[in-house]
Design a protein around this motif. Structure first.
Motif, PDB file in Angstrom:
ATOM      1  N   PRO A 174       5.675  16.733   5.030  1.00  0.00           N
ATOM      2  CA  PRO A 174       4.855  16.807   3.833  1.00  0.00           C
ATOM      3  C   PRO A 174       3.540  17.481   4.178  1.00  0.00           C
ATOM      4  CG  PRO A 174       4.971  14.556   4.664  1.00  0.00           C
ATOM      5  CD  PRO A 174       5.886  15.376   5.497  1.00  0.00           C
ATOM      6  N   VAL A 175       3.089  18.393   3.350  1.00  0.00           N
ATOM      7  CA  VAL A 175       1.842  19.094   3.631  1.00  0.00           C
ATOM      8  C   VAL A 175       0.908  18.920   2.450  1.00  0.00           C
ATOM      9  CG1 VAL A 175       2.853  20.840   5.112  1.00  0.00           C
ATOM     10  CG2 VAL A 175       2.888  21.142   2.654  1.00  0.00           C
ATOM     11  N   ALA A 176      -0.368  19.057   2.699  1.00  0.00           N
ATOM     12  CA  ALA A 176      -1.326  19.020   1.616  1.00  0.00           C
ATOM     13  C   ALA A 176      -1.097  20.260   0.759  1.00  0.00           C
ATOM     14  CB  ALA A 176      -2.745  19.028   2.179  1.00  0.00           C
ATOM     15  N   ALA A 177      -0.791  20.060  -0.528  1.00  0.00           N
ATOM     16  CA  ALA A 177      -0.545  21.190  -1.409  1.00  0.00           C
ATOM     17  C   ALA A 177      -1.849  21.949  -1.613  1.00  0.00           C
ATOM     18  CB  ALA A 177      -0.008  20.702  -2.740  1.00  0.00           C
ATOM     19  N   LEU A 237       3.424  17.554  -8.406  1.00  0.00           N
ATOM     20  CA  LEU A 237       3.977  16.525  -7.519  1.00  0.00           C
ATOM     21  C   LEU A 237       3.535  16.734  -6.082  1.00  0.00           C
ATOM     22  CD1 LEU A 237       7.587  16.211  -8.968  1.00  0.00           C
ATOM     23  CD2 LEU A 237       5.883  14.401  -8.835  1.00  0.00           C
ATOM     24  N   GLY A 238       2.885  17.881  -5.804  1.00  0.00           N
ATOM     25  CA  GLY A 238       2.344  18.074  -4.464  1.00  0.00           C
ATOM     26  C   GLY A 238       3.228  18.886  -3.541  1.00  0.00           C
ATOM     27  N   ALA A 239       4.076  19.741  -4.095  1.00  0.00           N
ATOM     28  CA  ALA A 239       4.930  20.558  -3.242  1.00  0.00           C
ATOM     29  C   ALA A 239       4.106  21.623  -2.522  1.00  0.00           C
ATOM     30  CB  ALA A 239       6.015  21.229  -4.072  1.00  0.00           C
ATOM     31  N   LEU A 280      13.420  18.825 -14.879  1.00  0.00           N
ATOM     32  CA  LEU A 280      12.432  18.120 -14.055  1.00  0.00           C
ATOM     33  C   LEU A 280      13.112  17.401 -12.888  1.00  0.00           C
ATOM     34  CD1 LEU A 280       9.526  17.126 -13.698  1.00  0.00           C
ATOM     35  CD2 LEU A 280       9.983  15.325 -15.358  1.00  0.00           C
ATOM     36  N   PHE A 281      14.236  16.738 -13.172  1.00  0.00           N
ATOM     37  CA  PHE A 281      14.904  16.015 -12.092  1.00  0.00           C
ATOM     38  C   PHE A 281      15.533  16.985 -11.092  1.00  0.00           C
ATOM     39  CE2 PHE A 281      17.911  12.926 -10.145  1.00  0.00           C
ATOM     40  CZ  PHE A 281      16.962  11.996  -9.762  1.00  0.00           C
ATOM     41  N   VAL A 283      14.084  19.606  -9.987  1.00  0.00           N
ATOM     42  CA  VAL A 283      13.002  19.875  -9.023  1.00  0.00           C
ATOM     43  C   VAL A 283      12.997  18.787  -7.943  1.00  0.00           C
ATOM     44  CG1 VAL A 283      10.509  20.097  -8.732  1.00  0.00           C
ATOM     45  CG2 VAL A 283      11.608  21.055 -10.759  1.00  0.00           C
ATOM     46  N   VAL A 284      13.147  17.537  -8.364  1.00  0.00           N
ATOM     47  CA  VAL A 284      13.188  16.424  -7.406  1.00  0.00           C
ATOM     48  C   VAL A 284      14.377  16.588  -6.459  1.00  0.00           C
ATOM     49  CG1 VAL A 284      13.608  13.935  -7.213  1.00  0.00           C
ATOM     50  CG2 VAL A 284      11.985  14.803  -8.913  1.00  0.00           C
ATOM     51  N   ALA A 287      13.852  19.319  -3.853  1.00  0.00           N
ATOM     52  CA  ALA A 287      13.012  18.855  -2.752  1.00  0.00           C
ATOM     53  C   ALA A 287      13.790  17.897  -1.854  1.00  0.00           C
ATOM     54  CB  ALA A 287      11.758  18.172  -3.309  1.00  0.00           C
ATOM     55  N   ALA A 288      14.592  17.019  -2.477  1.00  0.00           N
ATOM     56  CA  ALA A 288      15.355  16.034  -1.705  1.00  0.00           C
ATOM     57  C   ALA A 288      16.367  16.717  -0.796  1.00  0.00           C
ATOM     58  CB  ALA A 288      16.067  15.059  -2.653  1.00  0.00           C
TER      59      ALA A 288
END
Lengths: 326, 326, 326
Positions: A174-177, A237-239, A280-281, A283-284, A287-288
């Motif tokens: 995880p990185v700071a977006a 969401l912070g990607a 929207l889901f 996108v989740v 990422a998953a």
């Protein structure tokens, strides 16, 4: 457009080579669900532009090889003539060819893999269609995803085909977006559309939108809306901004938006909200699956689109009024 | 052979213990789809020879324990009498026992695992058969694969059963494929057949071929052809020669060749080409699953065979003429 | 109890808010298959006690948020009224909320995730129910498991929601199982029951047992028996004592025992033995999935229960006499 289309169809009836070209053009259009030769031609132009602009003409060649081999294999396997004519046995081969040429180095092994993968994509298409028929689902791009995953994994075990860099390699931590500036936002939206064909190219994206518009203005609007929703939500969401800007979190959501919003349900407000939720889901899930496959160096491809669209198509009773006949 | 078989069947009718032996012999034969007690006896001899020659008699004992426990469990679960008599509830238990005894160290925990796995393999067999019936597929060795994977993974969490070395441990990194000399080629072909029973042994391979020939010469030919195709293509694709020579990339393709070429379709040229394509893709899937499972230290077992055979059996409409009744 | 229940149902008929509370209470009870508002109230008390005792009230809040959002989403999706009234669209949302609040840090992103996950759990519930109907299976907690896995994996890619410590993080390496003293044994048994709701708390476990007893004494007995069998077998197989003592290898087996022993088959000796076998194998699958997911830092949740119960429900013909009508 309609007059042109009628003339083209008359010409195809009279000429076997033209007919073969027509099938393959429709196969290109079917990547985004459009059974239309002009859509296919505009998509082909976008693929050509994107491949050559990226200095990777082998992606164009690989895609065309996969497309033609898949169409020929489908003929030998005696598939349904109407489905064949609509290009339904070509789009997975096209995607297999483009993806393998993107992730593996050029060479004889690559062309063998593409031909093998294209043939098997037809077998997988027949199989997936049969396996999902009882639930009234379509195969979507599942044959492409399964066959490409297996070939990319196998390439890691074979000296003949060293796997190159992988799309999914990046998002392990995880990185700071970082901030997403307006130019990056617009680029992310358009590249989310061109990444459906594995290209990060704005001109190509506009050609893809034009191709969609020719066959279905609603599909073009849902593609654009899906891209906007994907880029916005991924950023909030912070990607990682690099992924967002390159359209790498948006291409599966774009497909979900078009599929749920215009292909399998009839457009309308209730359907638009539902398609938005599915987008929207997606996108989740994108990422998953990036996290899940990162240790294997495997790209998620369009698996998030396939999984979410199946998940959101199964509860049909909730949309019995809006369900399309196909 | 036929006269002997008739006499044996008469004897079995008259004697319950002989009948029980007959069911178990057929269970051994069913690993390669043959419902024939003599095939089972020759396979049993091959397993015994291979186990003892490798200094691992516990693999023979484990296999027999799994076989008998599975057959007894099937009787308690009131399975179909004809299916039971054909050995269809024994072969998964046999394979569970052989695999666990191969990958886990001997000891009381091992025997408990084999007994538990054999019983659950019958439950999984009933469940897989039911789950796949709607698509006219068979369970193949899926129950063996699923139950063994779960027990091997669990063993890593339990101090009672340290997992030993794993077949799949090797092919993590792509290696330059060394030259494959003729002796290595022949050994690879034959061991591809014996590895169906987890053994790298040439004498055992010849016994397996003899056992196949007794029940079905076509099955023996397709097994040999599948092994030839697998070893040749794995080598040309650049697979590690140690794996090729030990038959470790060929046992799933051998099963695919026999299944597609002789069990579910009727032998013929069109079917042979299709079976060859399926066999070739099974080599790819074997390499892919080796890479996928390597981080977990888990062997792929015969999962590549199960996945490819299901994938190539689903498109039945393309082979409606050649489809067998079962 | 019966008189109280009749009065409550009359009151619910007269009042929409009471009716909404009734649906949500039944949703809580459905985590362990009980369609009973008093069971739901006792379970809610147990969740509240366990969350506050653990200094994590956000788990209680997250669970209630997920429950209510899921129920409201189900209403908008026009689900079957009888199923809605029985709480069948609430329990997955409750579990999504509790699990996300357990594994992710509090904050706005967490609440957004819970609301999104709760809505999608209803879509997944409709989809799983439809996908498994042909095999006469129930969705069980599969929607909760799938949605929560995807959100937890995605959180690792999003800076907005750093994943905290994970239940499954521990059992990577086989360890020498330390002695399990009687106090640890009793704690393990009771916490196996409370861990169904992600809590290691003995008072909560007693409240859960009381809630089960109110609706079905057989369910309470099978829950206790399942927990005893799970803790005993996990310990004898050599599982890490810390995991056993915290109930982390027992909550899926408890659910399997109740499901196989009382929900889908009628209680009896033959069914009890079969349910015991399924419960025992659930311990194996729990350990296996812990190992499988450890590299991803992902908890197995109740996936072992779902997989084993489906596996042991598919062979219905073996239990045609004992099969329940639902």
């Amino acid at each position: 457009v309609d007059a042109w289309l009628a003339r083209w169809q008359r010409a195809c009836k009279a000429s076997a080579p033209l007919r073969f070209i027509d099938i393959n053009l429709r196969g290109i259009g079917q990547v985004m669900f459009q059974d239309h030769p002009l859509t296919g031609a505009l998509f082909a132009a976008a693929i050509a532009w994107g491949s050559i602009a990226a200095g990777a003409p082998e992606v164009l060649v690989g895609g065309l090889l996969g497309l033609v081999v898949a169409t020929l294999a489908a003929m030998r396997l005696r598939v349904d003539a109407a489905e064949l004519g609509a290009g339904l046995y070509g789009y997975n081969g096209l995607l297999v060819g483009m993806a393998l040429a993107t992730f593996l180095p050029p060479g004889p092994t690559l062309w063998f893999y593409i031909a093998l993968g294209a043939v098997v994509s037809v077998v997988a298409m027949l199989g997936t269609a049969r396996a999902t028929r009882g639930w009234q689902l379509s195969a979507l791009t599942a044959p492409f995803v399964i066959v490409t995953w297996l070939l990319l994994l196998a390439a890691q075990a074979f000296a003949g085909a060293d796997a190159g860099g992988s799309v999914a390699g990046a998002p392990l931590e995880p990185v700071a977006a970082a901030a997403l500036d307006p130019a990056g936002f617009v680029a992310g939206v358009l590249k989310s559309i061109s990444q459906v064909f594995l290209k990060a190219n704005i001109v190509a994206a506009l050609l893809f939108l034009a191709g969609l518009w020719v066959a279905s203005p609603a599909a073009a609007l849902f593609a654009l809306g899906g891209a906007l929703l994907a880029v916005t939500s991924a950023h909030l969401l912070g990607a990682e901004s690099d992924l967002v800007r390159a359209g790498l979190l948006g291409f599966s959501p774009v497909l979900t938006a078009v599929a749920l919003g215009t292909v399998f349900y009839r457009p309308g407000w209730r359907v638009a909200v539902y398609a938005g939720l599915g987008t929207l889901f997606t996108v989740v899930v994108q990422a998953a699956l990036n996290v899940f496959f990162a240790p294997l160096g495997l790209p998620a491809l369009t698996a998030p689109f396939v999984l979410c669209t199946w998940m959101f198509l199964l509860p049909q009773q909730a949309f019995s009024d809006e369900r399309r006949g196909n």
